[in-house]
Write an enzyme that holds these catalytic residues in place. Structure first.
Site, PDB file in Angstrom:
ATOM      1  N   GLY A   1       6.870  45.844  71.802  1.00 16.05           N
ATOM      2  CA  GLY A   1       7.542  44.645  71.344  1.00 16.05           C
ATOM      3  C   GLY A   1       7.261  43.512  72.296  1.00 16.05           C
ATOM      4  O   GLY A   1       6.280  42.788  72.165  1.00 16.05           O
TER       5      GLY A   1
ATOM      6  N   GLU B   1       6.767  28.684  67.118  1.00 15.75           N
ATOM      7  CA  GLU B   1       7.656  29.698  66.545  1.00 15.75           C
ATOM      8  C   GLU B   1       9.030  29.638  67.220  1.00 15.75           C
ATOM      9  O   GLU B   1      10.069  29.710  66.543  1.00 15.75           O
ATOM     10  CB  GLU B   1       7.059  31.096  66.728  1.00 15.75           C
TER      11      GLU B   1
END
Length: 395
Positions: free
Chosen positions: A141, A250
């Site tokens: 991750g 983002e």
């Protein structure tokens, strides 16, 4: 000075185009997103028809793509405006918009070549195709470069094997920007355009989530998927630069989603405590405990909003601002969780029930401190950037 006309600078609507965009998006969101949000959250379904209308009717795909290439020719501030206004009504639906518009379209346009743009841009700008991005894996991750997906060059193709986890727009998307290694033991990454119709591409189970339930999240599975060599974006082992560059926009758009959540929660709190609810023959706003929750929520929202828009105004493909983006995401996402929790407290039992949107908004807010890099990673990044700044300034 006399003879010089001062111009008021609006941080939130810097041009007439930005203001018009906000007005159009806000009206569309109030009329269309609000009514359907609860049902799609309850049923955990994606409103595909409404998503198509964003392109066909509202024309808000390709915000940061130049007009000559079919886009709006605007900037990250415009993206922040859309994400803030949409998230006031349906953050889950907005998350799918973010995955398409920011994670795929923005990244693809600024990283792809003219031939790739000609092939894919018309489909994603019209909304005919829905896009997404695959970076996170079951065992990787925050440690992005620890990913295990590998794409090996074989003649005029790359053969891709691996899995991507927690992918927004998985199962509804037709095209994805996928990060992989070209050598198993490498710490470098390469990006490819991968269509979901390619043989060997499949979707894992659709995740059942606490929040953002109207946005589908699935695993992407690659089993000997053959990707045409012309679908390589940039150069082999060269994806880190555009990966990190796209993470900045983002993060500010995720922060903008937090702003939208907080704004709606403050509206609900004010209407409930000032106009409607009474206790002991007084409106709730007359009680000091409620005043504190409302005042702190409003002040926190305004402070975070100023930071997010200021950072967004400084972001450009040629102008990196990792420190600002990480700071904006950290502050705004924490703020949205506090404000939405305050809203539940002000509404009491009603806040805990689904009659009001604040419980849904609180559940949605929690995801924003995880996606786009966890807030713990933001703290680490901010400290690392500050260390570089101060170390380089030391005589």
């Amino acid at each position: 000075m006399k003879g010089i006309q001062e111009r008021k600078i609006d941080l939130y609507n810097p041009t007439e185009d930005h203001l018009a965009l906000r007005e159009n998006v806000s009206a569309f969101a109030k009329e269309n997103l609000d009514l359907q949000a609860k049902d799609h959250d309850d049923e955990e379904t994606f409103n595909r028809e409404l998503f198509r209308r964003l392109g066909a009717e509202l024309g808000i795909f390709g915000v940061t793509v130049p007009q000559e290439n079919g886009g709006m020719g605007l900037d990250p501030v415009a993206s922040v405006i859309i994400h803030e206004e949409f998230s006031a009504y349906d953050p889950g639906f907005t998350l799918s918009y973010l995955a398409h518009e920011v994670l795929f379209v923005n990244n693809f346009y600024h990283s792809g070549n003219p031939s790739q743009r000609a092939q894919y841009l018309p489909k994603v700008l019209s909304g005919e195709w829905i896009g997404g991005m695959g970076m996170t894996e079951p065992g990787a991750g925050t440690d992005v470069l620890g990913m295990g997906s590998v794409a090996v060059r074989k003649g005029d193709k790359y053969v891709l094997n691996g899995r991507k986890q927690f992918i927004t727009n998985g199962i509804v998307g037709q095209v994805f920007l996928i990060y992989a290694k070209t050598h198993k033991d490498s710490r470098r990454t390469t990006s490819f355009i991968v269509e979901s119709s390619y043989p060997g591409f499949s979707f894992g189970k659709k995740e059942e989530k606490m929040g953002m339930r109207s946005s589908p999240t699935t695993q992407l599975i690659f089993e000997n998927v053959e990707i045409p060599a012309e679908n390589l974006i940039g150069k082999e082992d060269g994806a880190l630069t555009h990966m990190m560059r796209n993470l900045e926009i983002e993060r500010v758009t995720l922060a903008a989603q937090s702003l939208g959540i907080a704004k709606r929660c403050i509206d609900v709190m004010c209407e409930y405590s000032i106009l409607h609810r009474e206790a002991f023959d007084k409106k709730l706003i007359e009680f000091g405990q409620v005043q504190r929750l409302l005042a702190e929520s409003y002040a926190d929202y305004q402070a975070a909003r100023a930071l997010v828009y200021d950072v967004a105004s400084q972001i450009h493909p040629e102008n990196r601002n990792s420190l600002g983006a990480a700071s904006a995401k950290l502050v705004a996402t924490q703020m949205a969780e506090r404000v939405s929790r305050n809203a539940i407290q002000v509404l009491g039992g009603y806040g805990y029930c689904r009659e009001y949107p604040v419980e849904r908004l609180h559940r949605d807010a929690i995801l924003l401190s995880i996606g786009g890099g966890t807030n713990e990673a933001m703290q680490k990044n901010i400290a690392a950037d500050l260390k570089k700044i101060y170390a380089s300034s030391t005589p």
